[in-house]
Design a protein around this motif. Structure first.
Motif, PDB file in Angstrom:
ATOM      1  N   ARG A   1       0.827  -1.220   0.000  1.00 29.26           N
ATOM      2  CA  ARG A   1       0.000   0.000   0.000  1.00 29.26           C
ATOM      3  C   ARG A   1       0.853   1.259   0.000  1.00 29.26           C
ATOM      4  O   ARG A   1       0.544   2.249  -0.680  1.00 29.26           O
ATOM      5  CB  ARG A   1      -0.913  -0.008   1.232  1.00 29.26           C
ATOM      6  N   ASP A   2       1.947   1.241   0.748  1.00 28.95           N
ATOM      7  CA  ASP A   2       2.776   2.434   0.927  1.00 28.95           C
ATOM      8  C   ASP A   2       3.928   2.531  -0.072  1.00 28.95           C
ATOM      9  O   ASP A   2       4.765   3.424   0.029  1.00 28.95           O
ATOM     10  CB  ASP A   2       3.341   2.453   2.352  1.00 28.95           C
TER      11      ASP A   2
ATOM     12  N   GLN B   1       5.959   2.801  -3.869  1.00 30.07           N
ATOM     13  CA  GLN B   1       5.877   3.563  -5.108  1.00 30.07           C
ATOM     14  C   GLN B   1       5.930   2.573  -6.262  1.00 30.07           C
ATOM     15  O   GLN B   1       6.971   1.987  -6.537  1.00 30.07           O
ATOM     16  CB  GLN B   1       7.043   4.560  -5.194  1.00 30.07           C
ATOM     17  N   THR B   2       4.813   2.374  -6.932  1.00 34.83           N
ATOM     18  CA  THR B   2       4.785   1.385  -8.006  1.00 34.83           C
ATOM     19  C   THR B   2       3.701   1.725  -9.008  1.00 34.83           C
ATOM     20  O   THR B   2       2.716   2.396  -8.677  1.00 34.83           O
ATOM     21  CB  THR B   2       4.566  -0.034  -7.442  1.00 34.83           C
ATOM     22  N   ASP B   3       3.877   1.257 -10.234  1.00 31.58           N
ATOM     23  CA  ASP B   3       2.910   1.482 -11.299  1.00 31.58           C
ATOM     24  C   ASP B   3       2.009   0.280 -11.535  1.00 31.58           C
ATOM     25  O   ASP B   3       0.972   0.401 -12.182  1.00 31.58           O
ATOM     26  CB  ASP B   3       3.641   1.818 -12.609  1.00 31.58           C
TER      27      ASP B   3
ATOM     28  N   ILE C   1      -4.441  -2.635   0.245  1.00 28.61           N
ATOM     29  CA  ILE C   1      -3.670  -2.024  -0.832  1.00 28.61           C
ATOM     30  C   ILE C   1      -4.445  -0.864  -1.460  1.00 28.61           C
ATOM     31  O   ILE C   1      -3.876   0.205  -1.735  1.00 28.61           O
ATOM     32  CB  ILE C   1      -3.314  -3.078  -1.897  1.00 28.61           C
ATOM     33  N   ARG C   2      -5.731  -1.057  -1.652  1.00 28.33           N
ATOM     34  CA  ARG C   2      -6.545  -0.022  -2.292  1.00 28.33           C
ATOM     35  C   ARG C   2      -6.663   1.241  -1.435  1.00 28.33           C
ATOM     36  O   ARG C   2      -6.986   2.315  -1.958  1.00 28.33           O
ATOM     37  CB  ARG C   2      -7.937  -0.577  -2.618  1.00 28.33           C
TER      38      ARG C   2
ATOM     39  N   LYS D   1      -3.607   2.768  -2.945  1.00 31.92           N
ATOM     40  CA  LYS D   1      -3.447   2.596  -4.392  1.00 31.92           C
ATOM     41  C   LYS D   1      -4.826   2.354  -5.016  1.00 31.92           C
ATOM     42  O   LYS D   1      -5.126   1.270  -5.519  1.00 31.92           O
ATOM     43  CB  LYS D   1      -2.537   1.388  -4.690  1.00 31.92           C
TER      44      LYS D   1
ATOM     45  N   GLN E   1      -6.258   3.269  -7.770  1.00 35.92           N
ATOM     46  CA  GLN E   1      -6.372   3.077  -9.211  1.00 35.92           C
ATOM     47  C   GLN E   1      -5.235   2.257  -9.813  1.00 35.92           C
ATOM     48  O   GLN E   1      -5.262   1.961 -11.008  1.00 35.92           O
ATOM     49  CB  GLN E   1      -6.428   4.441  -9.907  1.00 35.92           C
ATOM     50  N   THR E   2      -4.222   1.903  -9.030  1.00 31.76           N
ATOM     51  CA  THR E   2      -3.082   1.164  -9.563  1.00 31.76           C
ATOM     52  C   THR E   2      -3.533  -0.218 -10.040  1.00 31.76           C
ATOM     53  O   THR E   2      -4.226  -0.934  -9.319  1.00 31.76           O
ATOM     54  CB  THR E   2      -1.999   0.988  -8.484  1.00 31.76           C
TER      55      THR E   2
END
Length: 377
Positions: free
Chosen positions: A223-224, A226-228, A260-261, A264, A266-267
């Motif tokens: 969740r925390d 930095q990823t696409d 996670i949501r 994130k 919209q990831t």
């Protein structure tokens, strides 16, 4: 040659340990960990060992050095009666991979009763030569199946060393031993690494041997981050340890995604179901190795098996979870059937009936790369 302390280079940002979220500080170096510091009070002991094996972790930097050396002390576990495996590091630079195989380092001799004995060894330096003298982005892949204490980077006098410039998209993957890939021959050939290289993305591997049980401290780590793009390959360890039944597994999957949501929304997330494992396809676990090293499920106890999971049931559940969440608006959640990565037709590359061999892992990475390229953005 000039010797540069890895700890100092990490502290001043000259190099980046991609995929490491924490470090153990040793008397002569640093050891990467793949989970953040705050998880230390929550992580089970066996998972802590897996998090200290730097599968997928790379040292990234720019340099024009014609040769370079990585000084380290490795520690590898040795099962009873087994021959110690070599500790391997890779250098990836200018589209070329080099490898260094070390027979030095510590040996952790495992005992049948679960204990171990430490046999101390010597440090080593992995040398990579004939690299040219142009400025280039470089990555040193750390051992995927050993503990490692990083000591120094050795460069020729006058060679440049500067922070890396990596603009590739970020992919974070979570999974079991089949994502940790301890059976791979080299760290650059774990299947997530193969998929990332073929798709030209920057990979972070949270595959932990035997330890993919949808732990909330992992969900919060993701969740925390930095990823696409995020992928979650789950189910086999739940069966291996018989750690969940259907009643618990379904909300655990939902809860993991919910966490996670939170960070994130919209990831893209790809839920990957388990690959082929013959003994667990239609029979619940736990699984244990037999007298010839093949994993098989424990038979019997039918009166106690209500709600137990098989691989066929897990795949069905995961596909249904994704569909239900998709129907209520999470269109960035996707399902990928693990049998497309490694199915019954690949059983010849499943020597212990659970873990693929090196060729099997490479094939998995090649198969996933096209799907990965389509969904990362």
């Amino acid at each position: 040659m000039r010797s540069h302390s890895i700890e100092n280079l990490l502290n001043d940002g000259t190099i980046i340990a991609r995929g490491a979220l924490d470090f153990d500080i040793r008397s002569q170096g640093v050891s990467p960990r793949r989970l953040p510091s705050w998880t230390r009070t929550q992580i089970p002991q066996m998972m802590d060992a897996m998090a200290r094996m730097p599968s997928g972790v790379r040292l990234q930097f720019n340099t024009n050095a014609s040769s370079l050396g990585m000084s380290f002390l490795g520690s590898i576990t040795v099962a009873p009666g087994a021959i110690p495996r070599k500790i391997v590091l890779n250098l990836e630079s200018n589209g070329r991979l080099q490898s260094h195989q070390s027979e030095k380092g510590n040996r952790i001799q495992l005992a049948p009763d679960g204990g171990y004995r430490l046999l101390r060894g010597e440090p080593d330096t992995a040398w990579f030569r004939n690299l040219g003298t142009t400025e280039r982005f470089s990555e040193i892949w750390l051992p995927h199946n050993a503990f490692v204490e990083l000591r120094s980077l050795e460069l020729p006098d006058g060679a440049t060393l500067s922070p890396p410039q990596d603009v590739r998209k970020q992919w974070l993957h979570y999974g079991s031993s089949i994502s940790h890939c301890m059976e791979a021959e080299e760290p650059a050939y774990i299947w997530p690494a193969v998929a990332a290289r073929n798709s030209d993305v920057n990979m972070q591997n949270l595959g932990f041997g035997g330890q993919c049980h949808l732990d909330q401290f992992v969900a919060r780590t993701i969740r925390d981050s930095q990823t696409d793009l995020i992928s979650i390959k789950t189910g086999i360890n739940v069966i291996n340890m018989d750690s969940m039944r259907e009643r618990v597994f379904i909300p655990a999957v939902h809860g993991f995604i919910d966490t996670i949501r939170e960070g994130k929304p919209q990831t893209p997330i790809i839920i990957i179901s388990p690959i082929y494992c013959p003994s667990a396809e239609t029979h619940p676990g736990p699984t244990i190795p037999n007298n010839v090293g093949k994993f098989e499920t424990i038979k019997g106890f039918e009166a106690l098996r209500q709600g137990c999971l098989t691989l066929e049931k897990v795949r069905e559940i995961l596909e249904q979870v994704v569909q239900k969440r998709h129907d209520i608006g999470d269109t960035n959640l996707h399902y990928f059937n693990g049998l497309k990565l490694f199915g019954p037709q690949d059983a010849g590359d499943l020597p212990d009936d659970l873990h693929p061999n090196p060729a099997g892992y490479i094939r998995m990475g090649e198969r996933f790369s096209e799907y990965l390229s389509k969904h990362i953005r």
